[in-house]
Write an enzyme that holds these catalytic residues in place. Sequence first.
Site, PDB file in Angstrom:
ATOM      1  N   ARG A  51       0.840  -1.201   0.000  1.00 50.33           N
ATOM      2  CA  ARG A  51       0.000   0.000   0.000  1.00 50.33           C
ATOM      3  C   ARG A  51       0.874   1.250   0.000  1.00 50.33           C
ATOM      4  O   ARG A  51       2.058   1.205   0.344  1.00 50.33           O
ATOM      5  CB  ARG A  51      -0.913   0.003   1.225  1.00 50.33           C
ATOM      6  CG  ARG A  51      -1.870  -1.186   1.299  1.00 50.33           C
ATOM      7  CD  ARG A  51      -2.699  -1.126   2.568  1.00 50.33           C
ATOM      8  NE  ARG A  51      -3.657  -2.230   2.643  1.00 50.33           N
ATOM      9  CZ  ARG A  51      -3.413  -3.406   3.204  1.00 50.33           C
ATOM     10  NH1 ARG A  51      -2.208  -3.634   3.746  1.00 50.33           N
ATOM     11  NH2 ARG A  51      -4.339  -4.349   3.244  1.00 50.33           N
ATOM     12  N   LYS A  76      -2.120  -1.737   7.497  1.00 48.45           N
ATOM     13  CA  LYS A  76      -3.483  -1.219   7.620  1.00 48.45           C
ATOM     14  C   LYS A  76      -4.317  -2.042   8.587  1.00 48.45           C
ATOM     15  O   LYS A  76      -5.088  -1.499   9.386  1.00 48.45           O
ATOM     16  CB  LYS A  76      -4.148  -1.208   6.232  1.00 48.45           C
ATOM     17  CG  LYS A  76      -5.565  -0.662   6.235  1.00 48.45           C
ATOM     18  CD  LYS A  76      -6.141  -0.674   4.828  1.00 48.45           C
ATOM     19  CE  LYS A  76      -7.586  -0.157   4.832  1.00 48.45           C
ATOM     20  NZ  LYS A  76      -8.174  -0.172   3.474  1.00 48.45           N
ATOM     21  N   HIS A 108      -3.880   3.336  -5.790  1.00 49.69           N
ATOM     22  CA  HIS A 108      -4.266   2.016  -5.278  1.00 49.69           C
ATOM     23  C   HIS A 108      -4.454   1.012  -6.419  1.00 49.69           C
ATOM     24  O   HIS A 108      -4.387  -0.204  -6.187  1.00 49.69           O
ATOM     25  CB  HIS A 108      -5.556   2.125  -4.456  1.00 49.69           C
ATOM     26  CG  HIS A 108      -5.766   0.968  -3.534  1.00 49.69           C
ATOM     27  ND1 HIS A 108      -4.988   0.737  -2.425  1.00 49.69           N
ATOM     28  CD2 HIS A 108      -6.675  -0.051  -3.562  1.00 49.69           C
ATOM     29  CE1 HIS A 108      -5.398  -0.355  -1.803  1.00 49.69           C
ATOM     30  NE2 HIS A 108      -6.418  -0.852  -2.472  1.00 49.69           N
ATOM     31  N   ARG A 117      -1.676  -1.417  -6.742  1.00 51.59           N
ATOM     32  CA  ARG A 117      -1.764  -2.602  -5.869  1.00 51.59           C
ATOM     33  C   ARG A 117      -2.633  -3.676  -6.527  1.00 51.59           C
ATOM     34  O   ARG A 117      -2.307  -4.870  -6.478  1.00 51.59           O
ATOM     35  CB  ARG A 117      -2.335  -2.180  -4.513  1.00 51.59           C
ATOM     36  CG  ARG A 117      -2.579  -3.340  -3.525  1.00 51.59           C
ATOM     37  CD  ARG A 117      -2.878  -2.750  -2.144  1.00 51.59           C
ATOM     38  NE  ARG A 117      -3.552  -3.686  -1.261  1.00 51.59           N
ATOM     39  CZ  ARG A 117      -2.937  -4.591  -0.500  1.00 51.59           C
ATOM     40  NH1 ARG A 117      -1.620  -4.720  -0.555  1.00 51.59           N
ATOM     41  NH2 ARG A 117      -3.633  -5.374   0.309  1.00 51.59           N
ATOM     42  N   HIS A 142      -4.086  -9.497   2.579  1.00 51.65           N
ATOM     43  CA  HIS A 142      -5.549  -9.598   2.614  1.00 51.65           C
ATOM     44  C   HIS A 142      -5.944 -10.684   3.629  1.00 51.65           C
ATOM     45  O   HIS A 142      -5.561 -11.844   3.481  1.00 51.65           O
ATOM     46  CB  HIS A 142      -6.109  -9.970   1.232  1.00 51.65           C
ATOM     47  CG  HIS A 142      -6.074  -8.834   0.261  1.00 51.65           C
ATOM     48  ND1 HIS A 142      -5.106  -8.725  -0.705  1.00 51.65           N
ATOM     49  CD2 HIS A 142      -6.892  -7.760   0.109  1.00 51.65           C
ATOM     50  CE1 HIS A 142      -5.328  -7.634  -1.421  1.00 51.65           C
ATOM     51  NE2 HIS A 142      -6.398  -7.028  -0.946  1.00 51.65           N
ATOM     52  N   TYR A 178     -10.103 -11.522  -8.434  1.00 53.79           N
ATOM     53  CA  TYR A 178      -8.986 -11.881  -9.294  1.00 53.79           C
ATOM     54  C   TYR A 178      -9.039 -13.330  -9.769  1.00 53.79           C
ATOM     55  O   TYR A 178      -8.177 -13.763 -10.529  1.00 53.79           O
ATOM     56  CB  TYR A 178      -7.651 -11.667  -8.556  1.00 53.79           C
ATOM     57  CG  TYR A 178      -7.465 -10.266  -8.037  1.00 53.79           C
ATOM     58  CD1 TYR A 178      -7.056  -9.238  -8.878  1.00 53.79           C
ATOM     59  CD2 TYR A 178      -7.697  -9.967  -6.701  1.00 53.79           C
ATOM     60  CE1 TYR A 178      -6.880  -7.944  -8.407  1.00 53.79           C
ATOM     61  CE2 TYR A 178      -7.525  -8.687  -6.220  1.00 53.79           C
ATOM     62  CZ  TYR A 178      -7.122  -7.673  -7.068  1.00 53.79           C
ATOM     63  OH  TYR A 178      -6.958  -6.405  -6.599  1.00 53.79           O
TER      64      TYR A 178
END
Length: 354
Positions: free
Chosen positions: A214, A239, A306, A309, A332, A341
């Site tokens: 990020r 995050k 973003h 990413r 994640h 994805y």
Amino acid sequence: MGTIIKRTSGKGVVTYQAKIRISGFKIISRTFPSHEEAEAWLRATEPELKARSRETARQQAHARLVEEFKERPRIVADLLHRNLREETVRKKGAEAETHHIRSILKYPLARIHLENLNRRDIKEWMEQRLRDVAPSTVNRELNILNAAFKLAANEWDVAFCKSVLIAVRRPHNPPGRVRRLSPAEEGALRRAGEETRNPYIVSIVDLALETAMRRGEILGLEWERVSFAHRSIQLTETKNGTPRGVPLSRRAMAVLLTLRQVAAYELGCTGELDSGPVFPGLTINAFKLAFTRMVKRAGLQNFRFHDLRHEATSRLFEKGLSQMEVSTITGHKDPRMLARYTHLQVKDLAAKLD
């Protein structure tokens, strides 16, 4: 009642010391030649002091109530301002939450008295807000409101309808954004970056595409977290609050080695640089401005940082990494976040069906 103590001096003179102890006052004492006089003084003085003590306590209690009333939120804006001071500032995402709260404060909802607040007010605010922002933003701000309301009711003892957000139908979030970066766009982005005065911007784009890190993770990177021997970066501030290791591709290694050599030269270091920020002096705001100019100069439409990413994550799947391996790199926690994805692996699945 107070106390009377008999005292005898060295010359044999007898006196009587009367003492009055009342909370909030200094000890008061008088000396008398007789017990009767000391007792009379106590009877006359103690009631007056007790009355003064009660009045002082009453005034102090009133002052506390006045101060508490000043602090106690009365309208939604009061509650949100207190939340900013006491809660938001302690969070990792304080900057983003502050931005959302300031946006909420601009709407009529902020001026409604808490005791009159109801679900209709929330729905009206949602309708107004959806004219300006995406459903996902409204849902984030509903989460902030919900947390603030619960805190006010459970810890600040603020009287209002605790169930104000119950049964409020939230807007549906749009499908997850996946903005790919074509080879032509990547080339244009690099050329534009080389023309930008910011000396770090191309390196940051490269690291984003190679590591799926990020923006905040890259800008806050320190040399202590980079291991060239193990080809990895150990992130401690993320995050979601969970530390993770990020493996480095050969391209990412080359970018970091170049950055270290340049930094060591500028600092006059004779050995290898192994401490301090990788991007010294670069603030988030300065980078945002530089990136915006670069994207505009490159002629890219609807492209955000973003998205790098997302592009990096897509490339990891295209290299054949499993969902577990990708989540280990990207951080994640929820596998559903990577579901967008999975179409990248369909061709491989089809090959297995032959």
